[in-house]
Design an enzyme around this catalytic site. Sequence first.
Site, mmCIF file in Angstrom:
data_model
loop_
_atom_site.group_PDB
_atom_site.id
_atom_site.type_symbol
_atom_site.label_atom_id
_atom_site.label_comp_id
_atom_site.label_asym_id
_atom_site.label_seq_id
_atom_site.Cartn_x
_atom_site.Cartn_y
_atom_site.Cartn_z
ATOM 1 N N TYR A 59 0.870 -1.175 0.000
ATOM 2 C CA TYR A 59 0.000 0.000 0.000
ATOM 3 C C TYR A 59 0.911 1.230 0.000
ATOM 4 C CZ TYR A 59 -3.406 -3.405 1.854
ATOM 5 O OH TYR A 59 -4.193 -4.506 2.073
ATOM 6 N N ASN A 158 -3.871 -14.976 0.314
ATOM 7 C CA ASN A 158 -3.994 -15.419 -1.083
ATOM 8 C C ASN A 158 -3.441 -16.824 -1.309
ATOM 9 O OD1 ASN A 158 -5.079 -12.850 -2.301
ATOM 10 N ND2 ASN A 158 -3.175 -12.074 -1.412
ATOM 11 N N TYR A 205 -10.963 -10.438 2.724
ATOM 12 C CA TYR A 205 -10.797 -9.129 2.072
ATOM 13 C C TYR A 205 -11.831 -9.010 0.954
ATOM 14 C CZ TYR A 205 -7.788 -11.133 -1.703
ATOM 15 O OH TYR A 205 -7.282 -11.850 -2.751
#
Length: 308
Positions: A59, A158, A205
């Site tokens: 980010y 993930n 998420y």
Amino acid sequence: MEKKVQIGKTELYVHPIGLGTNAVGGHNIFPNLDEEAGRELVRSGLENGINFIDTAYMYGPKRSEEIIGEVIKERANRSEIVIATKAAHQFIGNEIKVNNSPAFLKQSVEEALQRLQTDYIDLFYIHFPDQDTPKDEAVGALKQLKDEGKIRSIGVSNFSMDQLLEANKDGYVDVIQNEYNLLNREAEKELFPYVVENKISFIPYFPLASGLLTGKYDKHTNLAEKRGKFFERELFESTLEKVEKIRKLASTKDAEVAHLVLAWYLTREAIDVIIPGAKRAEQVLQNLKTLEVRLNEDEIREIDRIFQ
């Protein structure tokens, strides 16, 4: 003050609503971000009982961690704040490579500690799996850092079911963060039963599917201006119909669609905490209204059925 929940088998106790911060300094994700608004967003969360902040190296890159580090520095009580961050991306020239090697993960933790201006990270995730590193070796490196007190718990993000099984060979994985929402319920098949059995906490998420599950869009929305899989016309239109059904239920509770959806996630056994994102301080306060929503068994089943 809302009762805190334990994240899986960790020693982390958090408000059930955390704060996803990709809009805090995430200049590579959102153009024209105002950093001061990002600081206010984090302050607003902390002042209103949120104590779980989720960020990542990517980010910004780096900038989100730096801003969060600055805001936390303003406060005397670091021990009351639970910080999660993630790493796996390595910049080599202009290329980005995903790297889970023990050496890279250890270096990533050291650098994140500096950006966050803290001497420990409460929850550190491998952000994405790479192709080469055996996952139990990658997690083993994080276990060493945990033993050294640099991180308090270990997460993966993930990861497929097979990758999670390999990563958790020695039972060291505490949390998995993957996509899960009412439009993508893939995780319910294999991941949820496994994580419940192994006391691993599942943190979703995209819980609101890029805003599609908030009820803010309608059939007049210009899809040409929207990017991402949730805005492909067929899915978009079928979802609007489902959202309208939920809106009726929400209105009987004097709640918004998003609060109902988020409250439903918290009824899943695999999920202890949710981390909806926010771009403005008032959205943080909006997210907190989720906890005012009480769903009975019939309502939980009804939402489940609408989004079968």
